[in-house]
Design an enzyme around this catalytic site. Sequence first.
Site, PDB file in Angstrom:
ATOM      1  N   ARG A  82     -22.869 -35.313 -44.915  1.00 16.84           N
ATOM      2  CA  ARG A  82     -22.425 -34.972 -46.276  1.00 16.84           C
ATOM      3  C   ARG A  82     -23.284 -33.845 -46.838  1.00 16.84           C
ATOM      4  O   ARG A  82     -22.781 -32.961 -47.526  1.00 16.84           O
ATOM      5  CB  ARG A  82     -22.472 -36.218 -47.155  1.00 16.84           C
ATOM      6  N   LYS A 184     -22.752 -33.369 -53.375  1.00 19.14           N
ATOM      7  CA  LYS A 184     -23.814 -33.841 -54.267  1.00 19.14           C
ATOM      8  C   LYS A 184     -24.661 -32.659 -54.751  1.00 19.14           C
ATOM      9  O   LYS A 184     -25.867 -32.577 -54.499  1.00 19.14           O
ATOM     10  CB  LYS A 184     -24.670 -34.903 -53.558  1.00 19.14           C
ATOM     11  N   GLU A 220     -13.910 -41.240 -61.128  1.00 17.49           N
ATOM     12  CA  GLU A 220     -15.094 -42.009 -60.736  1.00 17.49           C
ATOM     13  C   GLU A 220     -15.673 -42.746 -61.932  1.00 17.49           C
ATOM     14  O   GLU A 220     -15.366 -42.452 -63.084  1.00 17.49           O
ATOM     15  CB  GLU A 220     -16.171 -41.067 -60.191  1.00 17.49           C
TER      16      GLU A 220
HETATM   17  C1  LIG Z   1     -23.714 -40.521 -54.581  1.00 17.91           C
HETATM   18  C2  LIG Z   1     -22.471 -40.698 -55.374  1.00 17.91           C
HETATM   19  C3  LIG Z   1     -21.558 -41.740 -55.133  1.00 17.91           C
HETATM   20  C4  LIG Z   1     -21.812 -42.853 -54.148  1.00 17.91           C
HETATM   21  O1  LIG Z   1     -21.985 -42.440 -52.841  1.00 17.91           O
HETATM   22  P1  LIG Z   1     -22.656 -43.417 -51.777  1.00 17.91           P
HETATM   23  O2  LIG Z   1     -22.689 -42.622 -50.534  1.00 17.91           O
HETATM   24  O3  LIG Z   1     -21.786 -44.617 -51.675  1.00 17.91           O
HETATM   25  O4  LIG Z   1     -24.017 -43.754 -52.319  1.00 17.91           O
HETATM   26  C5  LIG Z   1     -20.373 -41.763 -55.861  1.00 17.91           C
HETATM   27  N1  LIG Z   1     -20.110 -40.841 -56.804  1.00 17.91           N
HETATM   28  C6  LIG Z   1     -20.978 -39.832 -57.088  1.00 17.91           C
HETATM   29  C7  LIG Z   1     -20.625 -38.830 -58.127  1.00 17.91           C
HETATM   30  C8  LIG Z   1     -22.187 -39.743 -56.384  1.00 17.91           C
HETATM   31  O5  LIG Z   1     -23.042 -38.752 -56.684  1.00 17.91           O
END
Ligand SMILES: *Cc1c(COP(=O)(O)O)cnc(C)c1O
Length: 338
Positions: A82, A184, A220
């Site tokens: 990722r 991210k 989300e």
């Molecule tokens: C990190 C994150 C998640 C969750 O991701 P995981 O890999 O399950 O920890 C979901 N939404 C956002 C906006 C994130 O930054």
Amino acid sequence: MKEEINWDSLTFKFIEPDSMYVAVCDLGEPWEEKGIVPFSSFEISPAACVLNYGQGLFEGLKAQVAADGAAVLFRPAENAKRMQAGAERMCMPLFPEDRFVEAVRKTVKANLDYLPPAEKGSLYIRVCLWGTGPMLGVNPAPSYMFCVFVSPVGPYFKGGVTPIKLEITKEFHRAAPRGTGGVKAIGNYAGSMYCSGKTKKRGFAEAIYLNASNDRYIEEVGTANFFCIIGEELHTPKLTGSILPGITRDSVITLARDILGITVHEREIDYEEVFEADEAFCTGTAAVISPIGSISFDEKEYVYNNFEVGEITGKLYDLLTGIQTKKREDPYGWVVEV
Ligand SMILES: *Cc1c(COP(=O)(O)O)cnc(C)c1O
């Protein structure tokens, strides 16, 4: 160890570890490993691209003590992949997958004193990639830093799993279509604090964001992915590019399909549909699976399961945490030893 830690009073407050992992590179050159170095502040140019234009990414995963006493990680290669997808999007050099996992292992091993005992919490692992070189124009930085540090954190749910209250917002969006919501990127997060703060003042745990183009579809829950159960089937927003592809999300989909034999729909979910859902929860590394007790919108509150953990939510929680802590068989090879 820099400070005495009381394992029973851990929260999400940052506790400074002993050491961190660092690698650096110039654009177009291979990564140069500095390895494990003392945890400390470092100098950076005020003209650094990351400070001026937000050319940065982060990853979050955790190490914990499994039922057999081993220190384990959950799907760390997925975090590596990722971050590579994010690096592509943010014009940063990719950090190789195997070296990412090795860097995480080294950092955890160097800071095992900070790993909470089983059931007391976990060691949160933060991985960063920054454009550290100076840059005046809006262009990729000439140099980069990759860094891994850890901090012990308490269990997300102290004294048992408690369903949370959420609120749908039409006042703010988290991410734009074809923007950077699907990676991210550090800049995605500061912008959500204002909305999150307002929501919390009104007594909710977090806001639920809708899609930016027409304010109809669930995106989300703050920084967690959304799921709901309608009848016997599991529904979650499909990854349109503005939703972060959570590793917990992917794991839950797999477990629901393969082990519980539940039909899973990844689709656009109109927010009005969720008022009629039977169960709802959200997922993320920190939150694991957080049951949703109610969703409020327009002065109305829609309650799920009388604020109790739903049956399918509970099954998924037991399955996922069981695999993560080696209390259950791990048919996928998701759990790896540090
Ligand atoms: C990190 C994150 C998640 C969750 O991701 P995981 O890999 O399950 O920890 C979901 N939404 C956002 C906006 C994130 O930054």
